[in-house]
Design a protein around this motif. Structure first.
Motif, PDB file in Angstrom:
ATOM      1  N   THR A   4       0.852  -1.188   0.000  1.00  9.61           N
ATOM      2  CA  THR A   4       0.000   0.000   0.000  1.00  9.61           C
ATOM      3  C   THR A   4       0.886   1.236   0.000  1.00  9.61           C
ATOM      4  O   THR A   4       1.751   1.388   0.872  1.00  9.61           O
ATOM      5  CB  THR A   4      -0.917   0.025   1.229  1.00  9.61           C
ATOM      6  N   LEU A  39       3.478   0.521   3.046  1.00  8.05           N
ATOM      7  CA  LEU A  39       3.184  -0.567   3.969  1.00  8.05           C
ATOM      8  C   LEU A  39       3.244  -1.866   3.181  1.00  8.05           C
ATOM      9  O   LEU A  39       2.541  -2.018   2.176  1.00  8.05           O
ATOM     10  CB  LEU A  39       1.798  -0.391   4.590  1.00  8.05           C
ATOM     11  N   GLU A  41       2.658  -5.864   3.269  1.00  8.78           N
ATOM     12  CA  GLU A  41       2.007  -6.961   3.982  1.00  8.78           C
ATOM     13  C   GLU A  41       2.457  -8.266   3.341  1.00  8.78           C
ATOM     14  O   GLU A  41       2.119  -8.562   2.190  1.00  8.78           O
ATOM     15  CB  GLU A  41       0.486  -6.817   3.899  1.00  8.78           C
ATOM     16  N   THR A  42       3.241  -9.048   4.074  1.00 12.95           N
ATOM     17  CA  THR A  42       3.824 -10.260   3.516  1.00 12.95           C
ATOM     18  C   THR A  42       2.836 -11.420   3.568  1.00 12.95           C
ATOM     19  O   THR A  42       1.850 -11.394   4.305  1.00 12.95           O
ATOM     20  CB  THR A  42       5.102 -10.659   4.276  1.00 12.95           C
ATOM     21  N   ASN A  47       3.409  -7.146   8.795  1.00  9.99           N
ATOM     22  CA  ASN A  47       3.192  -5.816   8.244  1.00  9.99           C
ATOM     23  C   ASN A  47       4.437  -4.987   8.509  1.00  9.99           C
ATOM     24  O   ASN A  47       4.791  -4.719   9.670  1.00  9.99           O
ATOM     25  CB  ASN A  47       1.985  -5.146   8.892  1.00  9.99           C
ATOM     26  N   GLN A  63      -5.633   3.837   6.774  1.00 14.03           N
ATOM     27  CA  GLN A  63      -5.616   2.390   6.508  1.00 14.03           C
ATOM     28  C   GLN A  63      -6.206   1.609   7.680  1.00 14.03           C
ATOM     29  O   GLN A  63      -5.983   0.411   7.821  1.00 14.03           O
ATOM     30  CB  GLN A  63      -4.181   1.928   6.231  1.00 14.03           C
ATOM     31  N   PRO A  66      -3.626  -0.557  10.942  1.00 16.58           N
ATOM     32  CA  PRO A  66      -3.251  -1.975  11.009  1.00 16.58           C
ATOM     33  C   PRO A  66      -2.112  -2.212  11.984  1.00 16.58           C
ATOM     34  O   PRO A  66      -1.363  -1.297  12.331  1.00 16.58           O
ATOM     35  CB  PRO A  66      -2.809  -2.268   9.573  1.00 16.58           C
ATOM     36  N   LEU A  68       1.534  -3.308  13.099  1.00 14.24           N
ATOM     37  CA  LEU A  68       2.845  -3.207  12.457  1.00 14.24           C
ATOM     38  C   LEU A  68       3.841  -4.028  13.262  1.00 14.24           C
ATOM     39  O   LEU A  68       3.836  -3.980  14.497  1.00 14.24           O
ATOM     40  CB  LEU A  68       3.319  -1.755  12.398  1.00 14.24           C
ATOM     41  N   GLN A 249      -2.976   0.311  -3.970  1.00 15.86           N
ATOM     42  CA  GLN A 249      -2.578  -0.994  -3.474  1.00 15.86           C
ATOM     43  C   GLN A 249      -2.234  -1.902  -4.645  1.00 15.86           C
ATOM     44  O   GLN A 249      -2.951  -1.957  -5.624  1.00 15.86           O
ATOM     45  CB  GLN A 249      -3.696  -1.614  -2.635  1.00 15.86           C
TER      46      GLN A 249
END
Length: 254
Positions: A4, A39, A41-42, A47, A63, A66, A68, A249
């Motif tokens: 993102t 950001l 996100e795997t 994150n 967002q 979220p 982290l 995104q």
């Protein structure tokens, strides 16, 4: 992997204060650019924040705040670390993990010394700093991350996270970095403006680097109002190169 774009602007942001150019007065939301950050996100559920500029508070609220697990810092210019204090909600369960070079850690201790004091004020954010060096991979959980040398006004870092590379504030790239990234799936890289700049890539310079690395897809970030309006710049880009914007995104192929 999901990425993102929290912010895609340069140090002044877009619109720039006091400017009435066509970009700064544009009603297009894609031309409203806060300071650059992403950001990541795997697929393993981590994150990871890259850079934490002065707009982080609004970016992360946008967002829905979220979780982290860590932050990677490219360098210590204010537009990349000015929001570091706003990480304090993420310090409730202990010091927040930050990965950066030694000089960046030194600058953080100078700018926010209260976060590193021997006697901490209640509620102050604290950070668990891990020093990293170019081309020496490290892991956050199961995710392998490789710092990359990037030439700005001095050497700074970019980051390769599996099949994603994030490079900002680049003027030139050492050949070793280019070779490390050749054929990567997704490249995010800076393109400040049309005219040359002493410490940032112009659009033409960024496109030449993209051609050398030859990613499947590339996204341009760290953009100033001098690059032009999104609707004008996007049509002139190569078919695999896109002008990123705040809130965009994307998904990175494994």
């Amino acid at each position: 992997m999901k990425v993102t774009f929290l912010g895609t602007g340069t140090s002044t942001g877009v619109p720039q204060i006091g400017c009435d150019c066509s970009v700064c007065v544009s009603p297009d939301a894609r031309d409203k650019r806060t300071r650059s950050s992403v950001l990541v996100e795997t697929d393993t559920g981590l994150n990871i924040l890259i850079d934490c500029g002065p707009d982080f508070y609004h970016q992360i609220l946008g967002q829905n705040s979220p979780a982290l697990q860590a932050a990677l810092l490219t360098h210590s210019h204010y537009d990349h670390v000015g929001g570091i204090d706003d990480l304090r909600p993420y310090c409730k369960n202990g010091s927040f993990p930050v990965y950066c070079q030694n000089d960046v850690a030194h600058d953080l201790r100078t700018r926010v010394p209260y976060c590193f004091a021997k006697k901490l004020y209640p509620g102050v954010p604290t950070f668990d700093i891990t020093y990293v060096d170019p081309y020496v991979p490290f892991h956050i959980g199961e995710v392998c991350i490789t710092p990359l040398e990037v030439m700005h006004h001095k050497p700074i870092l970019g980051f390769k996270i599996e099949n994603l590379a994030y490079i900002t504030d680049c003027k030139t790239l050492p050949n070793r970095t280019i070779q490390t990234l050749k054929g990567i799936d997704t490249l995010i890289i800076n393109a400040l403006r049309i005219k040359p700049h002493p410490s940032h890539q112009s659009l033409a310079e960024a496109l030449r680097v993209i051609e050398k690395i030859h990613p499947r897809v590339a996204y341009l970030t760290h953009v100033s109002h001098q690059l032009g309006r999104h609707e004008d710049v996007s049509p002139i880009l190569p078919e695999n190169v896109f002008l990123a914007y705040d809130g965009l995104q994307i998904f990175v192929k494994n």
